[in-house]
Design a protein around this motif. Structure first.
Motif, short mmCIF file in Angstrom:
data_model
loop_
_atom_site.label_atom_id
_atom_site.label_comp_id
_atom_site.label_asym_id
_atom_site.label_seq_id
_atom_site.Cartn_x
_atom_site.Cartn_y
_atom_site.Cartn_z
N ASP A 119 0.70 -1.11 -0.07
CA ASP A 119 -0.15 -0.13 -0.03
C ASP A 119 0.75 1.45 0.04
OD1 ASP A 119 1.03 -0.60 2.51
OD2 ASP A 119 -0.62 0.35 3.62
N VAL A 120 2.27 1.09 -0.52
CA VAL A 120 2.95 2.47 -0.38
C VAL A 120 2.48 3.23 -1.46
CG1 VAL A 120 5.34 3.02 -0.64
CG2 VAL A 120 4.90 0.99 0.32
N LYS A 121 2.34 4.48 -1.13
CA LYS A 121 1.85 5.78 -2.11
C LYS A 121 3.20 5.98 -2.88
CE LYS A 121 -0.40 10.07 -2.50
NZ LYS A 121 -0.91 11.25 -1.97
N ASN A 135 11.12 5.16 -3.35
CA ASN A 135 9.68 5.02 -3.53
C ASN A 135 9.27 4.51 -5.00
OD1 ASN A 135 7.12 7.36 -4.30
ND2 ASN A 135 7.04 6.18 -2.33
N HIS A 136 10.07 4.65 -5.96
CA HIS A 136 9.54 4.14 -7.25
C HIS A 136 10.23 2.75 -7.48
CE1 HIS A 136 7.41 7.65 -9.11
NE2 HIS A 136 7.93 8.33 -8.30
N GLY A 137 10.45 1.92 -6.55
CA GLY A 137 10.92 0.65 -6.57
C GLY A 137 12.35 0.32 -6.70
N TYR A 138 13.29 1.25 -6.42
CA TYR A 138 14.92 0.75 -6.86
C TYR A 138 15.47 0.70 -5.36
CZ TYR A 138 14.19 2.05 -11.77
OH TYR A 138 13.92 2.17 -12.98
N GLU A 158 2.08 16.62 1.87
CA GLU A 158 1.39 15.43 0.94
C GLU A 158 2.03 14.17 1.02
OE1 GLU A 158 1.34 16.85 -3.35
OE2 GLU A 158 0.64 19.06 -2.64
N VAL A 159 3.24 14.24 1.77
CA VAL A 159 4.25 13.24 1.70
C VAL A 159 3.84 12.46 3.28
CG1 VAL A 159 6.51 12.16 1.64
CG2 VAL A 159 5.89 13.94 0.09
N ASP A 160 3.54 11.15 3.21
CA ASP A 160 3.41 10.28 4.28
C ASP A 160 4.77 10.00 4.82
OD1 ASP A 160 3.02 8.61 6.37
OD2 ASP A 160 1.12 7.68 5.60
N TYR A 192 19.16 1.18 1.57
CA TYR A 192 17.71 1.77 1.57
C TYR A 192 16.85 0.80 0.63
CZ TYR A 192 19.73 6.26 2.64
OH TYR A 192 20.41 7.31 3.28
N LYS A 193 16.02 -0.17 1.25
CA LYS A 193 15.43 -1.31 0.81
C LYS A 193 14.16 -0.81 0.49
CE LYS A 193 13.23 -5.84 1.51
NZ LYS A 193 13.16 -6.86 2.54
N PRO A 194 13.45 -0.88 -0.75
CA PRO A 194 11.99 -0.37 -0.97
C PRO A 194 11.17 -1.13 -0.16
CG PRO A 194 13.27 -0.82 -2.95
CD PRO A 194 14.02 -1.31 -1.78
N LEU A 195 10.05 -0.28 0.25
CA LEU A 195 9.12 -1.39 1.19
C LEU A 195 8.23 -2.47 0.46
CD1 LEU A 195 7.48 1.93 2.95
CD2 LEU A 195 9.24 0.30 3.88
#
Length: 638
Positions: A27-29, A426-429, A361-363, A388-391
């Motif tokens: 559910d990551v925005k 946040n964009h999957g990297y 706007e950023v959680d 930094y690991k993507p959620l």
């Protein structure tokens, strides 16, 4: 006015595997670069005369301008409205509401010092000398004069000057003709502590007596570093930091009258700095603890520790204790939040957050906390990194990855907030910020490991960092790229040229491509550091030029066969634009996709939000096409 700022975890992990971590979140925005860069960057922080307000600089307007924050209600008032140059706060003019700031022209690093009154649209240039670089050093003890450094007399060296605050007439305190760097001045202005670079691993510390016009060497001839932190008011005690006879730096107390020294404070990590409050009621000590700051507060007279205000998940970047010593200003950040300012009252022990810099706007729960990991390199050496690991990553939802290489040589990636990194994650990297051999913060042996070995061992550390990523079961092992800026950009180009099959893409921000030219074109005000840099990297005017040419990506461009994107500020005086222009032209001859983005209003690093957003968007587009996607297949017509 003087503040301690520590440049870029309590626990460490050896060959950590993230395979047993909780299931990935779905559910990551996802946020745009515009949303993430709509965070505000804030810095500085000087108390007003009545200590009810603080002077800061922030990029709310898109570039840095000056603002005044009320401690009572945290309201923020704009003081300047520059649309062309970034302004960086210095201090209020003592006893007035006038404010001072520094600015250069388009990133050319010729910084001047300015004074402005509230309501005025124009500022007075206190250092109006063309082609000069100037920097605030301190106030005189009576606050009636400004002490500053300037290379106006000789562009190669910085002298120490003093200007009265009525007519701003400057007089010379110390004429520098031998490559010294002023480090501290005593309250009576009798003594000046000076350093002199020998190599990047060794310097010298001197005490100049202006009364007797004598120069005394305090350091010895060992291979060590020595940096003054300040004097006590009595003109008899100087504090300095050294790593003489030790892996890590420690704090030393030096008695000027007797010449005796004693170790004042040490830790199992580098002691980075010490700050004594104006009336010597307190002192703070900064420790670089595995890529994160640890700050300790002491009663200065007794040297007994005092409880430091606790901020959950906070990394204290800087501390400023007010002139009355009743208040303290803290700059605090974390890997999931930009820096914020906090005020602390010593009497009431009240801690108050003054700013909220994360875009509403950023959680924050959608952002990633950094962690320290370690991996074994090609020779068994343990290499630290910030990860930094993507959620969203899991063994059933594999993600591409990117190595992030810091600048230098000798820099360090540290735990802290990065709009650029969080945008990528946040964009999957997945992003692994490697502290390859030669990085600071891990002892002087580790720091010296890349001397005259650049683009070899340090570059191999990056290859083994990639292997570590490939061991994580949620990483797409065929989709790993490399990104870096300045020296890190050179590492990117070197990785693509000297290890052409290791990384799928490269992202180069103003990276060195031609070492002989870069080292020959060092700015004149780096003269005191030039020989030290030559000692570490090589002297381009000697036989070293052969090795320097061999490790220069420009002379090996024909080996690069993976997609490359390059960013360059056209006013950069450290890595000249021609470095990027020539590597781009060369790689294009190979038939490899190359993108080149330039900024006419930037220097070495990008300070304008619009340019930061463009860089982040262009990088993501490039990675989505060539790293995550299959936008380029070698040997096939595109």
């Amino acid at each position: 006015m003087k503040k301690t700022v520590i440049p870029f975890l309590a626990f460490t992990v050896l060959m950590i595997s993230c395979n047993n971590e909780p299931e990935a979140r779905k559910d990551v925005k996802q946020y745009s670069a515009e949303q993430l860069f709509n965070n505000n960057s804030i810095g500085g922080g000087s108390f007003s005369n009545d200590e009810s307000k603080i002077l800061v600089h922030a990029n709310n307007s898109g570039i840095f301008n000056l603002y005044e924050i009320s401690i009572a209600d945290t309201s923020m008032k704009a003081l300047t409205a520059s649309t062309k140059e970034s302004f960086f706060s210095v201090d209020y003019l003592p006893g007035t509401n006038k404010y001072m700031y520094t600015a250069d022209q388009g990133g050319n690093e010729n910084t001047h010092i300015y004074l402005q009154s509230p309501g005025d649209t124009a500022a007075k240039d206190l250092t109006p000398w063309p082609g000069s670089a100037n920097s605030v050093f301190s106030w005189s003890t009576d606050k009636k004069s400004l002490i500053f450094t300037s290379n106006k007399r000789n562009t190669s060296y910085f002298d120490l000057w003093k200007a009265d605050t009525t007519g701003w007439n400057a007089s010379l305190l110390f004429q520098n003709d031998s490559g010294y760097s002023p480090g501290a001045i005593s309250s009576t202005e009798r003594y000046i502590a000076l350093t002199k670079s020998i190599t990047t691993d060794k310097n010298e510390l001197y005490l100049y007596d202006r009364t007797g016009k004598t120069m005394k060497k305090i350091s010895n001839d060992n291979e060590a570093t020595w940096y003054p932190t300040g004097f006590e008011k009595n003109d008899s005690i100087l504090y300095y930091i050294s790593n003489d006879g030790n892996e890590f730096s420690y704090l030393v107390k030096y008695n000027i009258n007797s010449g005796n020294t004693s170790k004042y404070f040490s830790d199992t990590w580098d002691v980075d700095n010490m700050l004594i409050s104006e009336n010597e009621k307190y002192h703070t000590i900064f420790i670089n603890e595995d890529g994160k700051n640890k700050v300790l507060l002491f009663d200065h007279a007794t040297n007994k520790p005092i409880g430091f205000p606790e901020i959950k998940d906070g990394d204290v970047k800087s501390v400023s204790i007010s002139p009355t010593e009743n208040n303290m200003l803290l700059t605090v950040g974390s890997s999931r939040s930009p820096d914020n300012l906090y005020s602390y009252n010593f009497e009431t022990k009240t801690l108050k957050q003054l700013t909220q810099t994360l875009n509403k706007e950023v959680d924050q729960n959608d952002l990633v906390s950094a962690e320290v990991v370690r991996f074994k390199s090609f020779d068994g050496k343990e290499i630290p990194a910030i990860y930094y690991k993507p959620l969203t990553a899991s063994k059933t939802s594999k993600v591409p990855a990117l190595l992030w290489i810091h600048g230098g040589p000798g820099g360090q990636s540290r735990i802290g907030f990065s709009n650029s990194i969080q945008h990528l994650v946040n964009h999957g990297y997945a992003v692994l910020a490697v502290n390859n051999r030669g990085s600071s913060g891990y002892g002087k042996t580790f720091y010296k490991m890349d001397n005259k070995d650049h683009s070899n061992g340090d570059l191999k550390d990056c290859i083994w960092a990639k292997k570590w990523l490939q061991q994580q079961n949620y990483i797409d092992t065929a989709k790993i790229g490399i990104e870096g800026g300045s020296y890190g950009g050179c590492m990117v180009l070197g990785a693509l040229a000297f290890h052409p099959d290791e990384f799928k893409v490269g992202v180069d921000l103003f990276g060195v491509a031609n070492w002989p030219r870069t080292l020959k074109s060092i700015p004149p005000y780096w003269e005191s550091f030039r020989k030290a840099l030559y000692e570490e990297l090589g002297d381009p005017f000697t036989a070293d030029s052969v090795r320097l040419k061999n490790i220069s990506p420009l002379y090996n461009y024909e080996k690069i066969k993976k997609p490359l994107i390059v960013f360059q500020g056209m006013n950069d005086v450290r890595v000249l634009p021609i470095e990027s222009e020539e590597i781009v032209a060369g790689v294009k001859k190979n038939g490899v996709p190359v993108e080149y983005i330039t900024y006419p209003n930037e220097g070495h690093g990008f300070t304008r939000k619009e340019n930061q957003i463009t860089t982040s968007n262009k990088t993501l587009e490039f990675l989505d096409k060539y790293l995550k996607g299959d936008g380029y297949v070698p040997n096939k017509k595109q």
